[in-house]
Write a protein that holds these residues in place. Structure first.
Motif, short mmCIF file in Angstrom:
data_model
loop_
_atom_site.label_atom_id
_atom_site.label_comp_id
_atom_site.label_asym_id
_atom_site.label_seq_id
_atom_site.Cartn_x
_atom_site.Cartn_y
_atom_site.Cartn_z
N UNK A 339 14.48 85.74 18.00
CA UNK A 339 15.74 86.45 17.79
C UNK A 339 16.44 86.04 16.50
N UNK A 340 16.25 84.79 16.09
CA UNK A 340 16.98 84.30 14.93
C UNK A 340 18.33 83.73 15.33
N UNK A 341 18.98 83.04 14.39
CA UNK A 341 20.23 82.34 14.69
C UNK A 341 21.41 83.32 14.81
N UNK A 342 21.54 84.22 13.82
CA UNK A 342 22.72 85.10 13.77
C UNK A 342 22.80 86.03 14.98
N UNK A 343 21.70 86.73 15.28
CA UNK A 343 21.71 87.70 16.37
C UNK A 343 21.95 87.02 17.71
N UNK A 344 21.33 85.85 17.90
CA UNK A 344 21.53 85.12 19.15
C UNK A 344 22.99 84.71 19.33
N UNK A 345 23.61 84.21 18.27
CA UNK A 345 25.02 83.81 18.35
C UNK A 345 25.93 85.00 18.63
N UNK A 346 25.63 86.15 18.01
CA UNK A 346 26.46 87.34 18.21
C UNK A 346 26.37 87.84 19.65
N UNK A 347 25.15 88.02 20.15
CA UNK A 347 24.96 88.50 21.53
C UNK A 347 25.60 87.52 22.51
N UNK A 348 25.41 86.23 22.26
CA UNK A 348 25.95 85.20 23.14
C UNK A 348 27.47 85.28 23.22
N UNK A 349 28.14 85.40 22.08
CA UNK A 349 29.61 85.39 22.08
C UNK A 349 30.19 86.64 22.73
N UNK A 350 29.60 87.79 22.49
CA UNK A 350 30.09 89.02 23.11
C UNK A 350 29.89 88.96 24.63
N UNK A 351 28.70 88.53 25.07
CA UNK A 351 28.43 88.43 26.51
C UNK A 351 29.37 87.46 27.19
N UNK A 352 29.62 86.30 26.59
CA UNK A 352 30.53 85.32 27.18
C UNK A 352 31.94 85.89 27.29
N UNK A 353 32.40 86.55 26.22
CA UNK A 353 33.76 87.09 26.22
C UNK A 353 33.96 88.12 27.31
N UNK A 354 33.00 89.03 27.46
CA UNK A 354 33.11 90.08 28.48
C UNK A 354 33.19 89.46 29.88
N UNK A 355 32.34 88.47 30.14
CA UNK A 355 32.32 87.87 31.47
C UNK A 355 33.58 87.05 31.75
N UNK A 356 34.12 86.39 30.74
CA UNK A 356 35.39 85.70 30.93
C UNK A 356 36.51 86.68 31.28
N UNK A 357 36.52 87.84 30.62
CA UNK A 357 37.53 88.85 30.93
C UNK A 357 37.38 89.35 32.37
N UNK A 358 36.14 89.50 32.82
CA UNK A 358 35.90 89.95 34.20
C UNK A 358 36.43 88.91 35.19
#
Length: 518
Positions: A339-358
């Motif tokens: 996946x590479x560093x950038x894409x992994x960090x981006x997907x990770x941060x968006x996924x974490x944020x959405x779940x915290x909001x839930x």
């Protein structure tokens, strides 16, 4: 997997060195659970005269026991840089392992006439050891790893953190179930720290020093031998010669650039200051992303969302630790190099944020009832726990392992120990801040704490991931080109010059041997 066996010695190095990182995870996870044990609270005076819990005293002590470790670690990380530069990676780790062991012993003997001060002192001293270990370990492993699997091997760091955290949760759970009173409530968890420390101390005797550090201090022949050892190839192999030529070329360029300049040039020299800025910011964001608040105070957080009773909350935290370990392992072994560093960090941060909001929304709309019977959390609480389990999967595929991998990637040999020290100190500084404020945030903000972390995840961390350069598949020496410290054509010329020098030395050596035979 042929590459696994080709690099087996580097994997062994990571396995040994990262037992110190098990301490990182274990020590940061154990404090909150120990302080939450009823007998600990009674023995160290956290109860009111009527036997009820003094919430303020408990929050303060919980924050202090966790955070003094980070305070020590901050200074340990900074102090490791000059020692690592002078003494080398291997023996610096050994020295700070001994320092950690002294702190662990002080924590273990607390109790009776030896009050809470022994735990505080032990946590500070152990923190100094852990801070230095966390700074030196990833630099050591990264410098010995080949570029095609460096992300995977360096990523073992977070696997071992997760392993340490998981062990701490289940040790706390075991104490909560089987030991209700007595000094063993804290002596067993604190004493267990000596096991990983012992494995690290004795294991260091089986590994070799970093070839890149040896080259940086002029010990080129030993650097060649150690590089060949880690690659499982003969010293005269062409690929070994080329890799050492690349290392030597980068070191010579850095020496020339810094000639006559002081320590200031390390941080503000051409191509250096953006790397230090990235190293600091990436760990500030990691700490304020919410994961370590969940780590340290998982039992309290699971209690706050409806898992009442000490055993229930500790068990939920233990399951959380298992999910984190499995998710981190799968990512490091199968995805980090694809996946590479950038894409992994981006997907990770968006996924974490959405779940915290839930989780925040569920906690707002379906707060746990005040008198939930122990052993039967309501459905909304189970849903929130499930969201936290999914959340940690996203964390484990990006913002858990990758800050350490990325910071280990971007520095050159002569600044790597400074870069990792500054990065680790930044991590521990904001660890300290978060561990101080999290108990109060959980008490005062309730569901809003999850909304706060979710906002940081999506607006801060995702944006940062899009701005940093990709480092996957690039050698450590290529980072100077990426960050503009040197031009690509000059680097190629310098490598060719070093290779010619090696070839000349080899030819001279063969000629001398032939003359001796005659």
């Amino acid at each position: 997997m042929p590459s696994l066996f080709v690099n087996i010695r580097v994997y062994w190095l990571a396995f040994i060195v990262y037992w110190g990182i098990v301490l990182f995870g274990y020590d940061t996870g154990i404090g909150g659970g120990v302080v939450g044990q009823p007998y600990f609270r009674e023995h160290f005076g956290l109860l009111n005269s009527d036997g009820s819990l003094n919430k303020k005293k408990s929050d303060d002590l919980s924050a202090n026991v966790v955070s003094v470790l980070q305070a020590g670690a901050f200074f340990g990380a900074l102090g490791s840089a000059p020692m690592s530069s002078w003494l080398g990676r291997k023996w610096t780790l050994f020295v700070f392992t001994v320092v950690f062991a002294v702190g662990a012993v002080l924590q273990t003997v607390a109790g009776g006439s030896r009050g809470i001060g022994y735990i505080y002192a032990g946590r500070v001293i152990a923190g100094i050891g852990i801070g230095a270990i966390s700074a030196v370990s990833p630099a050591y492993v990264s410098e010995c790893s080949p570029k095609d699997v460096r992300g995977r091997i360096t990523g073992f760091f977070q696997i071992m953190v997760a392993f340490g955290v998981m062990i701490s949760y289940f040790v706390n759970y075991g104490i909560g179930v089987h030991i209700k009173s007595g000094f063993g409530v804290w002596r067993i968890p604190f004493g267990f720290q000596l096991v990983p420390a012992g494995i690290l101390g004795f294991g260091l005797l089986t590994v070799k020093e970093s070839p890149r550090w040896l080259a940086s201090v002029g010990r080129t022949e030993q650097a060649l031998e150690n590089l060949a050892f880690y690659r499982r190839l003969p010293p005269h192999d062409e690929s070994i010669r080329h890799e050492l030529a690349e290392i030597e070329a980068a070191i010579e360029e850095e020496r020339a650039a810094r000639k006559g300049l002081g320590l200031k040039e390390v941080f503000f020299g051409k191509g250096n200051w953006p790397r230090f800025l990235i190293a600091i910011v990436i760990f500030i964001l990691q700490q304020w992303g919410g994961q370590n608040s969940v780590n340290y105070y998982a039992p309290q957080i699971f209690t706050s969302i409806g898992y009442t009773g000490n055993t229930n909350s500790l068990l939920a935290a233990g399951v959380y630790g298992i999910v984190k370990l499995v998710a981190t392992t799968l990512f490091v072994f199968f995805l980090v190099e694809s996946l590479g560093r950038k894409l992994s960090l981006f997907i990770s941060s968006v996924g974490m944020g959405v779940l915290f909001f839930i989780v925040g929304a569920l906690l707002k709309t379906h707060p746990p009832p005040a008198n939930t019977p122990s052993g039967s959390p309501p459905p909304a609480s189970k849903a929130m726990a499930a969201m936290l389990y999914i959340y940690v999967c996203f964390y484990s595929m990006g913002w858990g392992p990758l800050p350490w991998v990325y910071v280990s990637d971007i520095f050159n040999t002569r600044t790597r120990h400074y870069g990792l020290a500054v990065a680790s100190a930044s991590q521990w500084l904001f660890n300290f801040v978060l561990s101080q404020v999290t108990p109060k945030l959980i008490t005062d903000l309730g569901y809003k704490i999850f909304l706060m972390f979710g906002t940081i995840n999506i607006l801060g961390m995702a944006t940062f991931a899009l701005l940093i350069p990709e480092t996957k598949g690039r050698s450590l020496e290529e980072m100077d080109i990426i960050f503009g410290a040197v031009q690509a054509d000059k680097r190629e010329a310098d490598i060719a010059k070093q290779e010619r020098a090696f070839d000349h030395d080899a030819s001279s050596s063969r000629s001398d041997q032939e003359q001796e035979k005659v």
